[in-house]
Design a protein around this motif. Structure first.
Motif, PDB file in Angstrom:
ATOM      1  N   LYS A 111      28.553  42.298   8.903  1.00 21.72           N
ATOM      2  CA  LYS A 111      28.853  40.942  10.447  1.00 21.72           C
ATOM      3  C   LYS A 111      29.591  39.738  10.013  1.00 21.72           C
ATOM      4  O   LYS A 111      30.829  40.577  11.063  1.00 21.72           O
ATOM      5  CB  LYS A 111      27.061  40.313  11.145  1.00 21.72           C
ATOM      6  N   SER A 112      29.403  38.870   9.110  1.00 25.47           N
ATOM      7  CA  SER A 112      30.394  37.859   8.784  1.00 25.47           C
ATOM      8  C   SER A 112      31.919  38.445   8.704  1.00 25.47           C
ATOM      9  O   SER A 112      32.660  37.959   8.720  1.00 25.47           O
ATOM     10  CB  SER A 112      30.161  37.271   8.005  1.00 25.47           C
ATOM     11  N   THR A 113      31.679  39.493   7.620  1.00 27.86           N
ATOM     12  CA  THR A 113      33.363  39.961   7.006  1.00 27.86           C
ATOM     13  C   THR A 113      34.035  40.776   8.558  1.00 27.86           C
ATOM     14  O   THR A 113      35.325  40.372   8.598  1.00 27.86           O
ATOM     15  CB  THR A 113      33.213  41.292   5.676  1.00 27.86           C
ATOM     16  N   LEU A 114      32.925  41.481   9.266  1.00 31.50           N
ATOM     17  CA  LEU A 114      34.518  41.954  10.963  1.00 31.50           C
ATOM     18  C   LEU A 114      34.596  40.745  11.555  1.00 31.50           C
ATOM     19  O   LEU A 114      35.354  40.988  12.066  1.00 31.50           O
ATOM     20  CB  LEU A 114      32.896  43.050  11.796  1.00 31.50           C
ATOM     21  N   VAL A 115      33.766  39.401  11.738  1.00 30.86           N
ATOM     22  CA  VAL A 115      34.473  39.127  11.881  1.00 30.86           C
ATOM     23  C   VAL A 115      35.368  38.150  11.768  1.00 30.86           C
ATOM     24  O   VAL A 115      36.455  37.507  12.441  1.00 30.86           O
ATOM     25  CB  VAL A 115      33.418  37.847  12.689  1.00 30.86           C
ATOM     26  N   GLN A 116      35.370  37.793   9.929  1.00 33.69           N
ATOM     27  CA  GLN A 116      36.038  37.305   9.733  1.00 33.69           C
ATOM     28  C   GLN A 116      37.429  37.532   9.688  1.00 33.69           C
ATOM     29  O   GLN A 116      39.182  37.909  10.024  1.00 33.69           O
ATOM     30  CB  GLN A 116      35.991  36.937   8.217  1.00 33.69           C
ATOM     31  N   LEU A 117      37.141  39.314   9.690  1.00 31.81           N
ATOM     32  CA  LEU A 117      38.504  39.934   9.121  1.00 31.81           C
ATOM     33  C   LEU A 117      39.337  40.050  11.011  1.00 31.81           C
ATOM     34  O   LEU A 117      40.528  39.993  11.092  1.00 31.81           O
ATOM     35  CB  LEU A 117      38.568  41.668   9.673  1.00 31.81           C
ATOM     36  N   PHE A 118      38.214  40.275  12.016  1.00 32.63           N
ATOM     37  CA  PHE A 118      39.199  39.921  13.540  1.00 32.63           C
ATOM     38  C   PHE A 118      39.714  38.889  13.958  1.00 32.63           C
ATOM     39  O   PHE A 118      40.394  38.315  14.340  1.00 32.63           O
ATOM     40  CB  PHE A 118      37.883  40.486  14.470  1.00 32.63           C
ATOM     41  N   GLN A 119      39.093  37.737  13.748  1.00 30.62           N
ATOM     42  CA  GLN A 119      39.381  36.565  13.973  1.00 30.62           C
ATOM     43  C   GLN A 119      40.434  36.280  13.325  1.00 30.62           C
ATOM     44  O   GLN A 119      41.764  34.915  13.810  1.00 30.62           O
ATOM     45  CB  GLN A 119      38.474  35.674  13.097  1.00 30.62           C
ATOM     46  N   SER A 120      40.883  36.612  11.743  1.00 31.33           N
ATOM     47  CA  SER A 120      42.331  36.975  10.920  1.00 31.33           C
ATOM     48  C   SER A 120      42.906  37.651  11.271  1.00 31.33           C
ATOM     49  O   SER A 120      43.966  37.597  10.633  1.00 31.33           O
ATOM     50  CB  SER A 120      41.909  36.355   9.585  1.00 31.33           C
ATOM     51  N   ASP A 121      42.969  38.373  12.238  1.00 32.38           N
ATOM     52  CA  ASP A 121      43.957  39.445  12.044  1.00 32.38           C
ATOM     53  C   ASP A 121      44.221  40.338  10.997  1.00 32.38           C
ATOM     54  O   ASP A 121      45.028  40.646  10.599  1.00 32.38           O
ATOM     55  CB  ASP A 121      45.729  39.239  13.029  1.00 32.38           C
ATOM     56  N   GLY A 122      43.335  39.836  10.339  1.00 30.83           N
ATOM     57  CA  GLY A 122      43.420  41.116   9.086  1.00 30.83           C
ATOM     58  C   GLY A 122      43.364  40.554   7.488  1.00 30.83           C
ATOM     59  O   GLY A 122      43.314  41.394   7.455  1.00 30.83           O
TER      60      GLY A 122
ATOM     61  N   ASN B  79      28.512  35.417   1.316  1.00 35.12           N
ATOM     62  CA  ASN B  79      27.589  34.417   1.079  1.00 35.12           C
ATOM     63  C   ASN B  79      27.402  34.979   1.687  1.00 35.12           C
ATOM     64  O   ASN B  79      27.711  35.194   3.353  1.00 35.12           O
ATOM     65  CB  ASN B  79      28.243  33.036   1.374  1.00 35.12           C
ATOM     66  N   MET B  80      25.807  34.900   1.833  1.00 35.46           N
ATOM     67  CA  MET B  80      24.273  34.553   3.221  1.00 35.46           C
ATOM     68  C   MET B  80      24.740  33.773   3.931  1.00 35.46           C
ATOM     69  O   MET B  80      25.013  32.823   3.632  1.00 35.46           O
ATOM     70  CB  MET B  80      23.161  35.108   2.597  1.00 35.46           C
ATOM     71  N   THR B  81      24.532  34.503   4.805  1.00 37.25           N
ATOM     72  CA  THR B  81      24.977  33.699   6.263  1.00 37.25           C
ATOM     73  C   THR B  81      23.506  33.273   6.504  1.00 37.25           C
ATOM     74  O   THR B  81      22.118  34.095   6.556  1.00 37.25           O
ATOM     75  CB  THR B  81      25.812  34.450   7.426  1.00 37.25           C
ATOM     76  N   THR B  82      23.223  31.925   7.272  1.00 39.47           N
ATOM     77  CA  THR B  82      21.981  30.988   6.990  1.00 39.47           C
ATOM     78  C   THR B  82      21.423  30.309   8.437  1.00 39.47           C
ATOM     79  O   THR B  82      20.634  29.758   8.067  1.00 39.47           O
ATOM     80  CB  THR B  82      22.079  29.743   5.522  1.00 39.47           C
ATOM     81  N   ASN B  83      22.810  30.300   9.044  1.00 39.52           N
ATOM     82  CA  ASN B  83      22.818  29.339  10.203  1.00 39.52           C
ATOM     83  C   ASN B  83      23.835  30.804  11.341  1.00 39.52           C
ATOM     84  O   ASN B  83      24.845  31.187  11.019  1.00 39.52           O
ATOM     85  CB  ASN B  83      22.957  27.990  10.313  1.00 39.52           C
ATOM     86  N   VAL B  84      24.081  29.877  12.300  1.00 35.46           N
ATOM     87  CA  VAL B  84      25.414  31.012  13.019  1.00 35.46           C
ATOM     88  C   VAL B  84      26.671  30.054  12.685  1.00 35.46           C
ATOM     89  O   VAL B  84      26.446  29.136  12.937  1.00 35.46           O
ATOM     90  CB  VAL B  84      24.652  30.461  14.601  1.00 35.46           C
ATOM     91  N   ASP B  85      27.572  31.339  12.239  1.00 34.59           N
ATOM     92  CA  ASP B  85      28.926  30.944  12.386  1.00 34.59           C
ATOM     93  C   ASP B  85      29.596  30.739  13.457  1.00 34.59           C
ATOM     94  O   ASP B  85      29.639  32.061  13.903  1.00 34.59           O
ATOM     95  CB  ASP B  85      29.598  32.108  10.757  1.00 34.59           C
ATOM     96  N   LEU B  86      30.021  29.924  14.369  1.00 35.39           N
ATOM     97  CA  LEU B  86      30.892  30.252  14.891  1.00 35.39           C
ATOM     98  C   LEU B  86      32.274  30.739  15.128  1.00 35.39           C
ATOM     99  O   LEU B  86      33.573  29.408  14.258  1.00 35.39           O
ATOM    100  CB  LEU B  86      30.618  29.212  15.732  1.00 35.39           C
ATOM    101  N   SER B  87      32.919  31.473  15.031  1.00 32.89           N
ATOM    102  CA  SER B  87      34.265  31.798  15.732  1.00 32.89           C
ATOM    103  C   SER B  87      35.180  31.885  16.367  1.00 32.89           C
ATOM    104  O   SER B  87      34.405  32.371  17.785  1.00 32.89           O
ATOM    105  CB  SER B  87      34.548  33.302  14.632  1.00 32.89           C
ATOM    106  N   VAL B  88      36.122  31.379  17.659  1.00 34.16           N
ATOM    107  CA  VAL B  88      36.335  31.771  18.195  1.00 34.16           C
ATOM    108  C   VAL B  88      38.005  32.388  18.009  1.00 34.16           C
ATOM    109  O   VAL B  88      38.543  32.337  17.415  1.00 34.16           O
ATOM    110  CB  VAL B  88      37.698  30.378  18.979  1.00 34.16           C
ATOM    111  N   LYS B  89      38.276  33.258  19.396  1.00 36.25           N
ATOM    112  CA  LYS B  89      39.606  33.784  19.089  1.00 36.25           C
ATOM    113  C   LYS B  89      40.084  34.675  20.386  1.00 36.25           C
ATOM    114  O   LYS B  89      39.008  35.172  21.202  1.00 36.25           O
ATOM    115  CB  LYS B  89      39.257  35.898  18.430  1.00 36.25           C
TER     116      LYS B  89
END
Length: 186
Positions: A18-29, A37-47
């Motif tokens: 999940k986190s990797t997909l979000v990071q890739l999308f948010q950063s345009d790959g 790093n295990m996600t332990t809370n909600v990480d918010l990204s905006v795109k």
């Protein structure tokens, strides 16, 4: 030009990507996390996603949620009134696919909207020799639950943007339908 905002809950079991997909999308790959790093809370990204042929855009607020049950109570307040949902599972692990029903039910319980746009994402397609969940089965489940189905490989950076673009388009269409509905009342 209209700019809409949508809260997208990204949910699924731990280690599905999940986190990797979000990071890739948010950063345009341009950003692939080599260390996990295990996600332990909600990480918010905006795109911001531009909607073709409309001049409009949808600002997706991506709420990347932890997959471990012990963190669910801490994060469920961030899930209030979602605009759309992205369920992610690992195609090499049938348990993560089976858990999607539970994740979908949890997200849908947080909205009063009768139609919640959503996608089901089978990640880790680069591990084809270890595949445990067949594409046809996933497509059927997604369709039966009102979701669009996508397959991705975050590691190979394949199709990571498609699910989020589809969510933005679906949310935009929902908005357009509401506008038309209001216009018909006048």
């Amino acid at each position: 030009m209209v700019k809409l905002s949508a809260k997208c809950i990204v949910a699924g079991d731990t280690t599905v990507g999940k986190s990797t997909l979000v990071q890739l999308f948010q950063s345009d790959g341009s950003h692939f996390a080599k260390n996990y790093n295990m996600t332990t809370n909600v990480d918010l990204s905006v795109k911001t996603v531009h909607i073709p042929d409309s001049g409009n855009s949808v600002e997706l607020f991506l709420c990347d949620s932890p997959g471990k049950a012990i963190f669910y109570e801490l994060t469920e307040k961030m899930w209030d009134q979602p605009s759309c949902v992205c369920l992610v599972f690992d195609v090499t692990n049938e348990t993560t696919f089976n858990s999607c029903s539970k994740w979908l039910q949890r997200v849908r319980s947080k909205t009063s909207c009768p139609h919640l746009p959503g996608v089901l994402v089978g990640n880790k397609t680069d591990l084809a020799c270890r595949r445990a969940v067949q594409k046809e089965h996933c497509q059927e489940w997604a369709e039966n639950n009102g979701l669009e189905y996508f397959e991705t490989s975050a590691k190979e950076m394949e199709n990571y943007e498609l699910p989020f673009q589809a969510l933005a388009k679906a949310f935009h269409q929902l908005y357009q339908d509401r506008v038309e509905s209001f216009k018909s009342l006048v």
